[in-house]
Design a protein around this motif. Structure first.
Motif, PDB file in Angstrom:
ATOM      1  N   ILE A   1       0.841  -1.205   0.000  1.00 31.32           N
ATOM      2  CA  ILE A   1       0.000   0.000   0.000  1.00 31.32           C
ATOM      3  C   ILE A   1       0.877   1.258   0.000  1.00 31.32           C
ATOM      4  CG2 ILE A   1      -2.005  -1.093   1.059  1.00 31.32           C
ATOM      5  CD1 ILE A   1      -1.136   0.146   3.751  1.00 31.32           C
ATOM      6  N   GLY A   2       2.162   1.076  -0.345  1.00 27.98           N
ATOM      7  CA  GLY A   2       3.059   2.222  -0.446  1.00 27.98           C
ATOM      8  C   GLY A   2       4.034   2.318   0.722  1.00 27.98           C
ATOM      9  N   VAL A   3       4.233   3.526   1.201  1.00 32.65           N
ATOM     10  CA  VAL A   3       5.228   3.795   2.244  1.00 32.65           C
ATOM     11  C   VAL A   3       4.976   2.948   3.491  1.00 32.65           C
ATOM     12  CG1 VAL A   3       6.136   5.557   3.808  1.00 32.65           C
ATOM     13  CG2 VAL A   3       5.677   6.128   1.422  1.00 32.65           C
ATOM     14  N   GLU A   4       3.718   2.746   3.840  1.00 32.59           N
ATOM     15  CA  GLU A   4       3.414   1.970   5.052  1.00 32.59           C
ATOM     16  C   GLU A   4       3.811   0.504   4.906  1.00 32.59           C
ATOM     17  OE1 GLU A   4      -0.270   4.747   6.634  1.00 32.59           O
ATOM     18  OE2 GLU A   4      -0.627   3.187   5.137  1.00 32.59           O
ATOM     19  N   SER A   5       3.794   0.005   3.679  1.00 32.91           N
ATOM     20  CA  SER A   5       4.276  -1.357   3.451  1.00 32.91           C
ATOM     21  C   SER A   5       5.801  -1.421   3.458  1.00 32.91           C
ATOM     22  CB  SER A   5       3.738  -1.905   2.130  1.00 32.91           C
ATOM     23  OG  SER A   5       2.332  -2.054   2.197  1.00 32.91           O
ATOM     24  N   ASP A   6       6.429  -0.358   2.967  1.00 32.92           N
ATOM     25  CA  ASP A   6       7.894  -0.277   3.070  1.00 32.92           C
ATOM     26  C   ASP A   6       8.307  -0.314   4.542  1.00 32.92           C
ATOM     27  OD1 ASP A   6       7.905  -0.016   0.318  1.00 32.92           O
ATOM     28  OD2 ASP A   6       8.181   2.164   0.350  1.00 32.92           O
ATOM     29  N   GLU A   7       7.586   0.423   5.369  1.00 37.16           N
ATOM     30  CA  GLU A   7       7.882   0.427   6.805  1.00 37.16           C
ATOM     31  C   GLU A   7       7.559  -0.933   7.430  1.00 37.16           C
ATOM     32  OE1 GLU A   7       9.526   2.641   8.358  1.00 37.16           O
ATOM     33  OE2 GLU A   7       9.569   4.087   6.713  1.00 37.16           O
ATOM     34  N   PHE A   8       6.551  -1.602   6.887  1.00 36.97           N
ATOM     35  CA  PHE A   8       6.187  -2.925   7.411  1.00 36.97           C
ATOM     36  C   PHE A   8       7.321  -3.916   7.208  1.00 36.97           C
ATOM     37  CE2 PHE A   8       4.764  -7.245   6.777  1.00 36.97           C
ATOM     38  CZ  PHE A   8       3.981  -7.477   7.890  1.00 36.97           C
TER      39      PHE A   8
END
Length: 199
Positions: A104-111
């Motif tokens: 889902i974007g940046v939040e998945s990168d952080e995940f």
């Protein structure tokens, strides 16, 4: 018996989509329910939105890790039968491409950064841009009915055709509490899971 041990041991019909928004849900630390003594890094995400299509339920699920929001999209097939019938494995419980995981974007990168840290693996810069598709096996005695408020446990088989990346993980969905748990099957799968989530 071997298959039983394997399971338990150490597209889109958007024309009729229904949307449900739970964006006001209170996010929690994904590690809040971990027990360090158990040795498993099982994490919980809160469902913040849901889209029901002709063939699936699409969830956006999020949590917090060290002050940052992390999250993923899970698309779960609406046609997952009972996996256990009279104590025996049922073929209807296996569904190819039963669960799809998407960034889902940046939040998945952080995940994926958070998960890599928890799994003690090299931290990748981003979540993969490709869709991750997994065979799902239902660990339930009834068919998975995501329209009902209940708890459903599934085991995912990732990259089944790749000896180096093959891995397994549990995805448990609580439609009553609006939660998705990503639970470890075995620590040996940590490295390939991070590679799958980031390549």
């Amino acid at each position: 018996m071997g298959l039983f041990s394997l399971l338990f041991g150490c597209k889109d019909g958007s024309s009729k989509a229904q949307h449900s928004d739970a964006s006001n849900v209170q996010l929690e630390e994904i590690t809040a329910r971990m027990d360090p003594e158990e040795g498993w890094n099982d994490i919980f995400l809160k469902v913040t939105s849901e889209v029901v299509t002709d063939s699936s339920h699409v969830y956006i699920a999020k949590g917090l890790y060290k002050g940052k929001t992390v999250g993923l999209q899970f698309e779960v097939s609406s046609d997952i039968g009972a996996g256990l019938v009279d104590g025996k494995l049922a073929q209807n419980g296996f569904v190819a491409n039963g669960v799809r995981i998407v960034s889902i974007g940046v939040e998945s990168d952080e995940f994926v950064k958070a998960l890599a840290e928890l799994y003690e693996q090299p931290v990748p810069p981003t979540f993969t841009k490709r869709e991750i598709s997994a065979t799902a096996f239902s660990l339930n005695e009834n068919a998975v009915d995501l329209d009902q408020k209940d708890k459903y446990k599934m085991k995912l088989f990732l990259e089944e055709g790749d000896e180096q990346l093959y891995s397994e993980v549990y995805v448990n969905i609580d439609t009553d509490m609006g939660e998705i748990e990503l639970a470890e099957k075995d620590q040996e799968y940590r490295e390939p899971i991070i590679k799958i989530f980031s390549r």
